[in-house]
Every structure is written in C-alpha cells, then in structure tokens.
Design an enzyme around this catalytic site. Sequence first.
Site, PDB file in Angstrom:
ATOM      1  N   LYS A 155      31.259  36.365 142.702  1.00  0.00           N
ATOM      2  CA  LYS A 155      32.431  36.686 141.862  1.00  0.00           C
ATOM      3  C   LYS A 155      31.589  36.387 139.951  1.00  0.00           C
ATOM      4  CE  LYS A 155      36.605  38.387 140.293  1.00  0.00           C
ATOM      5  NZ  LYS A 155      37.754  39.273 140.554  1.00  0.00           N
TER       6      LYS A 155
HETATM    7  N1  GLU Z   1      37.720  43.323 140.112  1.00  0.00           N
HETATM    8  C1  GLU Z   1      37.981  43.673 141.066  1.00  0.00           C
HETATM    9  C2  GLU Z   1      38.640  42.591 142.085  1.00  0.00           C
HETATM   10  O1  GLU Z   1      39.181  41.403 141.895  1.00  0.00           O
HETATM   11  C3  GLU Z   1      36.974  44.714 142.128  1.00  0.00           C
HETATM   12  C4  GLU Z   1      35.593  44.100 142.327  1.00  0.00           C
HETATM   13  C5  GLU Z   1      34.883  45.161 142.410  1.00  0.00           C
HETATM   14  O2  GLU Z   1      35.424  46.638 142.350  1.00  0.00           O
HETATM   15  O3  GLU Z   1      33.924  45.004 143.260  1.00  0.00           O
HETATM   16  O4  GLU Z   1      39.114  42.794 143.687  1.00  0.00           O
END
Ligand code: GLU
Length: 437
Positions: free
Chosen positions: A127
């Site tokens: 992240k």
């Molecule tokens: N931000 C989204 C999540 O928390 C998607 C992450 C992604 O598609 O890599 O799952």
Amino acid sequence: MADGSRPLPHSSPLFSNLSYVHPSPTSPWGTYLAQVDRVVPYIGELARWAETLRRPKRTLIVDVPLELDNGDIAHFEGFRVQHSLSRGPGKGGVRYHPDVTLEEVMALAAWMTVKNAAVNLPYGGAKGGIRVDPKMLSRKELERITRRYTSEIGVIIGPQQDIPAPDVNTNPQIMAWMMDTYSMNVGATATGVVTGKPLNLGGSLGRVKATGHGVFVTGREAMRRLKIPLEGARVSIQGFGNVGAPAAELFARSGAKIVAVQDHGGTLYNPGGFDVNALTAHVEQFGTVAGFTGGEAIGSEDFWSVQTDVLIPAALEGQITEARAARLTAKLVLEAANGPTVPVADDILAERGIVVLPDVICNSGGVIVSYFEWVQDFSSFFWSEEEVNQRLDKIITGALGHIWDTAERHKISLRTGAFVVACGRILTARAERGLYP
Ligand code: GLU
C-alpha cells in the site's frame, strides 16, 4: 461465532516490537496485530512463521517536494510499504489523505496481503500514500505531486514488483499519471505497473465499480445465508465515494432501502429510502451528501443508532468503536472500508449476534478486477464487462463460501475464518520458499 475475547499473548508485538511504530489497541496497526494474534491458534505448525505477518518486508518513506502554483515549495511525506511478497508481486492502492501515516499504510498493506490470499490472487500485499489533502491542490499541483511521488517510489514498483491502484482520493486520472511517469523513467510504455487506469490506457471494463459490486455480491450472499430478505431491507452507508455509491445503487436496485448515509460533510436519514440516483447526482455536483433535500439531516453520532438491517462502513478505519458497537441496530455489517472495526468492537458485535463480513473478503472486488486488468494488459487482449463481472462473481462467491465454511468448522468469526484461509496460504508459501540464505 465469538472468538475475540482471547487475551493478547505476552509475546504480542504490541509489547515488544518494531521501533518505528507505536500502535495502540485501536489504531490500524494495533487492530491488525490483534487480528493476527487471533488466527495463530488455528494455523497449526505454520505458527512458527507467524512473526512474518507482524513485520512488513519493506518500508519506504520518501520526501515529496512540490512547487505550488504560487511559486512556494511545499514538502509532503510519501510512503510505499510492501508487507509481503511471498505469494507474488506487491499489490495495493495509493491513498491521498491529510491523516496518512506510516503506521496506517503498514496496516493497509498487511490487509492487502491477507485480502489477496483470502481470494487466492497471485500477489503479496502493499500500500502507499501521501500525507496531503488533495482538495487543497490544483489539478496541475495534483499531477506534479503524483509524478514526483511515483518517481520516488519507482525504485520498488514495477509490473512484476509491486502494482499500485486507486484508494481513498485517488482515481483513474492519477493512475494515468503514475503509469506515464514510470513509463518515462524506464523508457517504455508499461501499462501493467498500475491498475485502475482509464479504459483508453489499458484499464479494464468494470474496474471503477468493482469494489462496490463485490460489496453487493458478498452482502447478498451473506443475507441469503442469514435469511435476511433483500427486498425491503434497510441499509445504512458511511461514505458515498468510489465504493459506497455503487454499492448503494446496487442494493437500491435490488429492492433494499438506503435509509441513512454519512460522509465528511453530513449525515442524512430517510426511513422510506433515498432516491439513490438523485443522491449520487447531488454528490457528483457538490462533493458531499450534505445539502441533499431528499432526507432529514441528523447528528453524526445518531448515524450509529438508526434502525437498520445492514450497516456498510465504506469510509476509513476505526469507525466502529466500542461505544458505537454497543448501539448498532444492524444484523449484518459489510466492511466495504479497510479496517473499519476495532478489535474490542468486534467482540461486542459477536456477543450481540451481529455478523461482520470482514473487509478482506467484502471489499476484495476492487483488487480482483485489478488482477484482471493486469492480466489483460500482459496479454493485450481485453474482456467484455460481462466477462469481467462473471469472473468476479465466481471468484468472490467461491472465496466467501470457503471462508464461511472454515469459520463454521472452527466456530470462529468470519474475520478469523478469513485469516485462517489467507494466513494458511501466505505462511505455506513462506515455509515452502524457506529462509534465504
Ligand atoms: N485500494 C483497493 C483496496 O483496498 C484496491 C487495491 C488494488 O486494486 O490493488 O483493496
């Protein structure tokens, strides 16, 4: 299915561990650590590797300098955390928010590891984020901060290394700038470096609404199992953005009533059910639910005690606190946000017989379709929206069934059940790969 009352073991990293974060029992990283402690008794021999889950593999903090339109230079903190690469490249979104911290990004990265494994995608977890309020930036400033951040984290991202995507306050345009910046730096167009891109640049049909779609599909399945009729069900939603709005639309279209909504601007109540299309149009125009005339404005704390059948937290972490958990009237909580429920609240909900469908399955539709986008980019062959949604429904429903059965077999919560499934996969990969050197 209560299993949360287990006290934290003395070896808990809350008391021992990483010098660079100071979690509390209700902070995001503290919440995640408690969730890991709860799964350890159910993973047998793999518990030997459990400490792996409590330590991010790689943590990058970058300075992001930005020349503002008025000529001033401002500096922002940027982060990219690769929590685990055991099962494949890092994968997870990038968040722009004034409250972003390293500790929060660590927790969000760890939840991506668990989520990707819970639905069996060939990814680790990662992240990123910038500690910035994007509403304070012009479009040009937003582009410059995005490009500089991408360049700074460029040393660890890549189509086979770590693949960012949208999260809170980021969108397809920001992904386009990230893709372009990375591509300029490597000297070739690399569409697979980010997902959630515009359709014209290697994006996938169905990606924008995928998270909300998954919340609806898993929610409908949970309601079927719990014998809560969808027709006429009362649904409350906190957050009316990328995830909350499409989920509201799908629930309303299936005969449920959206009776309460809350966002950063206000809280509205309408026991007869909102006109979701009109509410969505209002939010598109004004950026908040506040001021919408199709409901009554109520106090923000009152949101947590309105009469409802289903509650969907679709905003930030830590929203379902101990005090709020005691007041909820819902029978089912659908965690569209990441980490919305603190551990002590999880225990209260379990005691009260309120079922929590955990984030790592409930909101996994986004990353599942991100995976499809990544696969389509590599093969340069693009699928119809129908095919995307069919495959999404199959994966997410199958994963939910497996998690539900696991939870029932061990008599544990769905969250711990999801962690049993996911951590089994993560730590098996860890053990099979072995320690280097
Ligand atoms: N931000 C989204 C999540 O928390 C998607 C992450 C992604 O598609 O890599 O799952």
